[in-house]
Design a protein around this motif. Structure first.
Motif, PDB file in Angstrom:
ATOM      1  N   MET A   1      36.584 -29.306  36.969  1.00 25.09           N
ATOM      2  CA  MET A   1      37.458 -28.165  36.798  1.00 25.09           C
ATOM      3  C   MET A   1      38.592 -28.557  35.871  1.00 25.09           C
ATOM      4  O   MET A   1      39.133 -29.640  35.992  1.00 25.09           O
ATOM      5  CB  MET A   1      38.017 -27.719  38.147  1.00 25.09           C
ATOM      6  CG  MET A   1      36.975 -27.118  39.070  1.00 25.09           C
ATOM      7  SD  MET A   1      37.541 -26.750  40.759  1.00 25.09           S
ATOM      8  CE  MET A   1      38.808 -25.568  40.494  1.00 25.09           C
ATOM      9  N   ASN A   2      38.936 -27.641  34.994  1.00 24.21           N
ATOM     10  CA  ASN A   2      40.058 -27.912  34.109  1.00 24.21           C
ATOM     11  C   ASN A   2      41.357 -27.402  34.739  1.00 24.21           C
ATOM     12  O   ASN A   2      41.346 -26.789  35.808  1.00 24.21           O
ATOM     13  CB  ASN A   2      39.813 -27.317  32.718  1.00 24.21           C
ATOM     14  CG  ASN A   2      39.720 -25.810  32.732  1.00 24.21           C
ATOM     15  OD1 ASN A   2      40.423 -25.134  33.471  1.00 24.21           O
ATOM     16  ND2 ASN A   2      38.849 -25.257  31.902  1.00 24.21           N
ATOM     17  N   ALA A   3      42.466 -27.644  34.080  1.00 25.30           N
ATOM     18  CA  ALA A   3      43.777 -27.290  34.626  1.00 25.30           C
ATOM     19  C   ALA A   3      43.907 -25.791  34.875  1.00 25.30           C
ATOM     20  O   ALA A   3      44.486 -25.368  35.883  1.00 25.30           O
ATOM     21  CB  ALA A   3      44.874 -27.779  33.695  1.00 25.30           C
ATOM     22  N   ALA A   4      43.384 -24.959  33.976  1.00 23.38           N
ATOM     23  CA  ALA A   4      43.471 -23.507  34.148  1.00 23.38           C
ATOM     24  C   ALA A   4      42.683 -23.060  35.376  1.00 23.38           C
ATOM     25  O   ALA A   4      43.138 -22.194  36.134  1.00 23.38           O
ATOM     26  CB  ALA A   4      42.961 -22.793  32.897  1.00 23.38           C
ATOM     27  N   GLN A   5      41.532 -23.636  35.600  1.00 23.32           N
ATOM     28  CA  GLN A   5      40.714 -23.282  36.758  1.00 23.32           C
ATOM     29  C   GLN A   5      41.399 -23.703  38.056  1.00 23.32           C
ATOM     30  O   GLN A   5      41.420 -22.951  39.028  1.00 23.32           O
ATOM     31  CB  GLN A   5      39.337 -23.933  36.650  1.00 23.32           C
ATOM     32  CG  GLN A   5      38.502 -23.396  35.519  1.00 23.32           C
ATOM     33  CD  GLN A   5      37.272 -24.240  35.254  1.00 23.32           C
ATOM     34  OE1 GLN A   5      37.278 -25.459  35.444  1.00 23.32           O
ATOM     35  NE2 GLN A   5      36.208 -23.597  34.815  1.00 23.32           N
ATOM     36  N   ILE A   6      41.968 -24.889  38.060  1.00 19.13           N
ATOM     37  CA  ILE A   6      42.671 -25.381  39.247  1.00 19.13           C
ATOM     38  C   ILE A   6      43.876 -24.502  39.546  1.00 19.13           C
ATOM     39  O   ILE A   6      44.124 -24.133  40.695  1.00 19.13           O
ATOM     40  CB  ILE A   6      43.078 -26.848  39.066  1.00 19.13           C
ATOM     41  CG1 ILE A   6      41.826 -27.727  39.069  1.00 19.13           C
ATOM     42  CG2 ILE A   6      44.050 -27.291  40.163  1.00 19.13           C
ATOM     43  CD1 ILE A   6      42.066 -29.169  38.660  1.00 19.13           C
ATOM     44  N   SER A  25      39.569 -33.659  39.687  1.00 18.89           N
ATOM     45  CA  SER A  25      38.963 -32.336  39.551  1.00 18.89           C
ATOM     46  C   SER A  25      38.625 -31.722  40.904  1.00 18.89           C
ATOM     47  O   SER A  25      37.988 -30.689  40.972  1.00 18.89           O
ATOM     48  CB  SER A  25      37.702 -32.423  38.694  1.00 18.89           C
ATOM     49  OG  SER A  25      36.746 -33.244  39.329  1.00 18.89           O
ATOM     50  N   PRO A  53      38.879 -17.886  35.262  1.00 14.50           N
ATOM     51  CA  PRO A  53      37.975 -18.675  34.416  1.00 14.50           C
ATOM     52  C   PRO A  53      36.636 -18.879  35.123  1.00 14.50           C
ATOM     53  O   PRO A  53      36.541 -18.768  36.340  1.00 14.50           O
ATOM     54  CB  PRO A  53      38.714 -19.997  34.242  1.00 14.50           C
ATOM     55  CG  PRO A  53      39.653 -20.078  35.390  1.00 14.50           C
ATOM     56  CD  PRO A  53      39.984 -18.666  35.800  1.00 14.50           C
ATOM     57  N   LEU A  55      34.010 -20.710  36.964  1.00 14.02           N
ATOM     58  CA  LEU A  55      33.997 -21.910  37.794  1.00 14.02           C
ATOM     59  C   LEU A  55      32.557 -22.250  38.152  1.00 14.02           C
ATOM     60  O   LEU A  55      31.757 -21.373  38.428  1.00 14.02           O
ATOM     61  CB  LEU A  55      34.783 -21.682  39.098  1.00 14.02           C
ATOM     62  CG  LEU A  55      36.271 -21.431  38.964  1.00 14.02           C
ATOM     63  CD1 LEU A  55      36.880 -21.200  40.336  1.00 14.02           C
ATOM     64  CD2 LEU A  55      36.969 -22.580  38.270  1.00 14.02           C
TER      65      LEU A  55
END
Length: 60
Positions: A1-6, A25, A53, A55
């Motif tokens: 997971m990237n920062a935006a997803q988190i 992640s 986003p 996921l």
């Protein structure tokens, strides 16, 4: 997971989570014991965001 997803996942879990911990992640959430139906509904509405986003929850 990237920062935006988190970040988006944390926003969605905020109404019902007691703790949200990010380790790399992985997102570890501990849910509150006193969650109301209104808070569950709020979390569901937040999950409908058009900015959500894609996921894969590590299933790829």
């Amino acid at each position: 997971m990237n920062a935006a997803q988190i970040a988006q996942l944390a926003i969605i879990l905020a109404p019902i989570a007691r703790d949200i911990i990010v380790e790399g992640s992985k997102v570890i959430a501990t849910y509150r014991e006193d969650v109301t139906q209104e808070q569950i509904n709020q979390a569901l509405e937040l999950s409908k965001s058009v900015t959500w986003p894609d996921l894969d929850f590590g299933l790829k």
